[in-house]
Design a protein around this motif. Structure first.
Motif, PDB file in Angstrom:
ATOM      1  N   ASN A 110      83.437   5.482 -31.544  1.00 58.86           N
ATOM      2  CA  ASN A 110      82.861   4.907 -32.764  1.00 58.86           C
ATOM      3  C   ASN A 110      82.019   3.677 -32.450  1.00 58.86           C
ATOM      4  OD1 ASN A 110      82.620   4.566 -35.688  1.00 58.86           O
ATOM      5  ND2 ASN A 110      83.965   2.801 -35.411  1.00 58.86           N
ATOM      6  N   ALA A 111      82.409   2.944 -31.418  1.00 61.51           N
ATOM      7  CA  ALA A 111      81.659   1.737 -31.045  1.00 61.51           C
ATOM      8  C   ALA A 111      80.487   2.045 -30.120  1.00 61.51           C
ATOM      9  CB  ALA A 111      82.590   0.736 -30.371  1.00 61.51           C
ATOM     10  N   ASP A 112      80.470   3.235 -29.540  1.00 60.29           N
ATOM     11  CA  ASP A 112      79.447   3.600 -28.562  1.00 60.29           C
ATOM     12  C   ASP A 112      78.209   4.142 -29.277  1.00 60.29           C
ATOM     13  OD1 ASP A 112      78.016   4.306 -26.360  1.00 60.29           O
ATOM     14  OD2 ASP A 112      79.436   5.809 -25.617  1.00 60.29           O
ATOM     15  N   LYS A 113      77.065   3.499 -29.067  1.00 59.54           N
ATOM     16  CA  LYS A 113      75.819   3.914 -29.713  1.00 59.54           C
ATOM     17  C   LYS A 113      74.871   4.630 -28.759  1.00 59.54           C
ATOM     18  CE  LYS A 113      76.014   0.151 -33.076  1.00 59.54           C
ATOM     19  NZ  LYS A 113      75.314  -1.010 -33.680  1.00 59.54           N
ATOM     20  N   ARG A 114      75.369   4.981 -27.586  1.00 51.38           N
ATOM     21  CA  ARG A 114      74.523   5.665 -26.609  1.00 51.38           C
ATOM     22  C   ARG A 114      74.467   7.170 -26.895  1.00 51.38           C
ATOM     23  NH1 ARG A 114      77.539   3.810 -21.292  1.00 51.38           N
ATOM     24  NH2 ARG A 114      79.248   4.389 -22.708  1.00 51.38           N
ATOM     25  N   PRO A 115      73.318   7.796 -26.695  1.00 45.99           N
ATOM     26  CA  PRO A 115      73.178   9.233 -26.978  1.00 45.99           C
ATOM     27  C   PRO A 115      73.609  10.103 -25.811  1.00 45.99           C
ATOM     28  CG  PRO A 115      71.053   8.338 -26.376  1.00 45.99           C
ATOM     29  CD  PRO A 115      72.016   7.175 -26.348  1.00 45.99           C
ATOM     30  N   LEU A 116      74.783   9.820 -25.241  1.00 45.21           N
ATOM     31  CA  LEU A 116      75.285  10.581 -24.100  1.00 45.21           C
ATOM     32  C   LEU A 116      76.764  10.860 -24.280  1.00 45.21           C
ATOM     33  CD1 LEU A 116      73.602   8.597 -21.161  1.00 45.21           C
ATOM     34  CD2 LEU A 116      72.950  10.859 -21.985  1.00 45.21           C
ATOM     35  N   ALA A 117      77.183  12.069 -23.932  1.00 49.31           N
ATOM     36  CA  ALA A 117      78.603  12.389 -23.966  1.00 49.31           C
ATOM     37  C   ALA A 117      79.328  11.580 -22.888  1.00 49.31           C
ATOM     38  CB  ALA A 117      78.813  13.881 -23.745  1.00 49.31           C
ATOM     39  N   HIS A 118      80.579  11.240 -23.171  1.00 45.97           N
ATOM     40  CA  HIS A 118      81.364  10.416 -22.254  1.00 45.97           C
ATOM     41  C   HIS A 118      82.425  11.306 -21.606  1.00 45.97           C
ATOM     42  CE1 HIS A 118      83.891   7.117 -20.797  1.00 45.97           C
ATOM     43  NE2 HIS A 118      82.876   6.300 -21.041  1.00 45.97           N
ATOM     44  N   HIS A 119      82.445  11.354 -20.277  1.00 48.17           N
ATOM     45  CA  HIS A 119      83.350  12.265 -19.574  1.00 48.17           C
ATOM     46  C   HIS A 119      84.822  11.925 -19.827  1.00 48.17           C
ATOM     47  CE1 HIS A 119      80.021  14.213 -17.682  1.00 48.17           C
ATOM     48  NE2 HIS A 119      79.631  13.120 -17.026  1.00 48.17           N
ATOM     49  N   ALA A 120      85.159  10.634 -19.875  1.00 48.09           N
ATOM     50  CA  ALA A 120      86.551  10.247 -20.109  1.00 48.09           C
ATOM     51  C   ALA A 120      86.998  10.654 -21.506  1.00 48.09           C
ATOM     52  CB  ALA A 120      86.714   8.737 -19.910  1.00 48.09           C
ATOM     53  N   ARG A 121      86.120  10.461 -22.498  1.00 44.16           N
ATOM     54  CA  ARG A 121      86.473  10.879 -23.861  1.00 44.16           C
ATOM     55  C   ARG A 121      86.650  12.394 -23.915  1.00 44.16           C
ATOM     56  NH1 ARG A 121      82.423   6.948 -25.719  1.00 44.16           N
ATOM     57  NH2 ARG A 121      80.972   8.660 -26.127  1.00 44.16           N
ATOM     58  N   ASP A 122      85.748  13.120 -23.264  1.00 43.61           N
ATOM     59  CA  ASP A 122      85.873  14.578 -23.228  1.00 43.61           C
ATOM     60  C   ASP A 122      87.224  14.997 -22.660  1.00 43.61           C
ATOM     61  OD1 ASP A 122      83.659  15.722 -24.432  1.00 43.61           O
ATOM     62  OD2 ASP A 122      82.432  15.622 -22.641  1.00 43.61           O
ATOM     63  N   ALA A 123      87.622  14.374 -21.549  1.00 41.05           N
ATOM     64  CA  ALA A 123      88.876  14.738 -20.895  1.00 41.05           C
ATOM     65  C   ALA A 123      90.075  14.475 -21.802  1.00 41.05           C
ATOM     66  CB  ALA A 123      89.024  13.964 -19.583  1.00 41.05           C
ATOM     67  N   VAL A 124      90.072  13.324 -22.481  1.00 38.97           N
ATOM     68  CA  VAL A 124      91.190  12.991 -23.374  1.00 38.97           C
ATOM     69  C   VAL A 124      91.229  13.944 -24.561  1.00 38.97           C
ATOM     70  CG1 VAL A 124      92.072  11.237 -24.964  1.00 38.97           C
ATOM     71  CG2 VAL A 124      91.304  10.581 -22.687  1.00 38.97           C
ATOM     72  N   TYR A 125      90.077  14.248 -25.137  1.00 39.39           N
ATOM     73  CA  TYR A 125      90.051  15.150 -26.287  1.00 39.39           C
ATOM     74  C   TYR A 125      90.550  16.548 -25.905  1.00 39.39           C
ATOM     75  CZ  TYR A 125      87.491  11.805 -29.208  1.00 39.39           C
ATOM     76  OH  TYR A 125      87.124  10.723 -29.971  1.00 39.39           O
ATOM     77  N   LEU A 126      90.149  17.035 -24.745  1.00 37.54           N
ATOM     78  CA  LEU A 126      90.625  18.342 -24.292  1.00 37.54           C
ATOM     79  C   LEU A 126      92.128  18.307 -24.029  1.00 37.54           C
ATOM     80  CD1 LEU A 126      87.733  19.416 -21.891  1.00 37.54           C
ATOM     81  CD2 LEU A 126      88.318  20.422 -24.108  1.00 37.54           C
ATOM     82  N   LEU A 127      92.606  17.201 -23.484  1.00 38.75           N
ATOM     83  CA  LEU A 127      94.047  17.050 -23.255  1.00 38.75           C
ATOM     84  C   LEU A 127      94.814  17.060 -24.574  1.00 38.75           C
ATOM     85  CD1 LEU A 127      96.426  16.467 -21.336  1.00 38.75           C
ATOM     86  CD2 LEU A 127      95.909  14.022 -21.583  1.00 38.75           C
ATOM     87  N   ALA A 128      94.272  16.374 -25.580  1.00 40.61           N
ATOM     88  CA  ALA A 128      94.928  16.347 -26.891  1.00 40.61           C
ATOM     89  C   ALA A 128      94.967  17.739 -27.513  1.00 40.61           C
ATOM     90  CB  ALA A 128      94.193  15.379 -27.817  1.00 40.61           C
TER      91      ALA A 128
END
Length: 326
Positions: A110-128
């Motif tokens: 929510n705080a990230d305004k960059r137009p790029l996917a974040h690998h760490a966020r991807d990994a956590v979301y897939l884990l969840a």
């Protein structure tokens, strides 16, 4: 001889003129065809001048917030329910950890305004998402292993079948948020070649129906003693169907009724938490006996899961309206 040379020169000049005229004509036709193709492409997907370069990031952040609300609901609900189960299986700590991580990366997204996917966020979301699926298997085994197997008694008082799915929904929503964020500037957001609004809309619609089923089961256990207990099994289906139709139908149009239904569903989630707090207060001893009544009263953190899904639905509507594909 001089006349022959003049004739040859004249013929050569005529041929050069005809060739130049043909080349000019060919160039004009090619330019016309190219302009027509560009106009057609612009009509289908829009041009970089028509698309807000920050629109994809804005939609992704909205989805991050939705994933965060779902994660917070799961974190609080699983903490209460698994504490009541005395954490007799060490695996019962897992959803607390993954829901906390999902909540943290959602706040980061929510705080990230960059137009790029974040690998760490991807990994956590897939884990969840994976943790929710495994939890559903565990809860199903808990119900089926009780005497009588799949009975109303076991469905009412064993591990709730639908609760882990909320963690999967948080992970799936966050993962879709990263796919929307990873959109090239000036291009409409897509997921696997399909308009992102359609994908998110259909996924959210299915999630709303599943969450409604879990609420319906528990409210049926409570015998619908309060008329407001009918709201979570009557309002979300209308919102889910309206959102599904919007996602599968014509895009680029404002869906006022769908937006109104989703906003009501979001408000219902918070109101439901208030009603559950009231239900806890009405238990014997009220809040003076809070440590007992929170465990045995209606689950206070559960209703906001509707809010999280409604927020994802509103983000999907925004994508459908701002990025038409038909």
């Amino acid at each position: 001889m001089a006349g022959d040379r003049a004739a040859l020169v004249g013929s050569g000049m005529a041929l050069i003129g005809l060739a130049s005229l043909a080349a000019t004509r060919f160039k004009q036709q090619a330019t016309s065809r190219l302009a027509g193709t560009r106009r057609q492409s612009a009509a289908l997907i829009g041009t970089s001048d028509q698309l807000d370069p920050d629109a994809a990031v804005h939609a992704a952040r909205r989805l991050n917030r939705a994933a965060g609300v779902l994660a917070a609901s799961v974190l609080a609900d699983s903490a209460v329910e698994h504490y009541r189960g005395q954490f007799h299986n060490n695996a019962m700590f897992t959803p607390l950890v993954t829901a906390s991580l999902s909540l943290a990366v959602s706040a980061h997204g929510n705080a990230d305004k960059r137009p790029l996917a974040h690998h760490a966020r991807d990994a956590v979301y897939l884990l969840a998402a994976a943790t929710g699926l495994v939890g559903t298997v565990f809860h199903s085994y808990n119900v089926l292993s009780k005497p009588g197997g799949l009975t109303w008694q076991n469905l009412f008082y064993s591990a709730p079948l639908g609760a882990p799915a909320a963690l999967s929904l948080s992970g799936a929503t966050g993962f879709l948020a990263e796919r929307v964020r990873d959109t090239p500037p000036g291009m409409p957001p897509t997921i696997a070649g399909v308009a992102a609004g359609r994908v998110v809309g259909v996924a959210t619609s299915v999630g709303l129906l599943g969450t409604m089923g879990e609420a319906g089961l528990l409210h049926f256990r409570g015998n619908y003693q309060n008329p407001f207990m009918y709201v979570p099994v009557s309002l979300p289906p209308f919102a889910a169907v309206a959102l599904g139709l919007a996602a599968l139908g014509r895009t680029g149009q404002r869906s006022r009724w769908t937006r109104a239904l989703l906003r009501l569903t979001a408000a219902m989630g918070y109101a439901g938490a208030g009603f559950h707090l009231r239900g806890v207060a009405r238990q014997m001893g009220g809040w003076r006996n809070w440590s007992q009544n929170i465990l045995n009263g209606p689950p206070v953190p559960a209703p906001p899961s509707f809010t999280g899904l409604a927020m994802a639905g509103l983000a999907a509507l925004g994508l459908l309206e701002d990025h038409p594909d038909d």
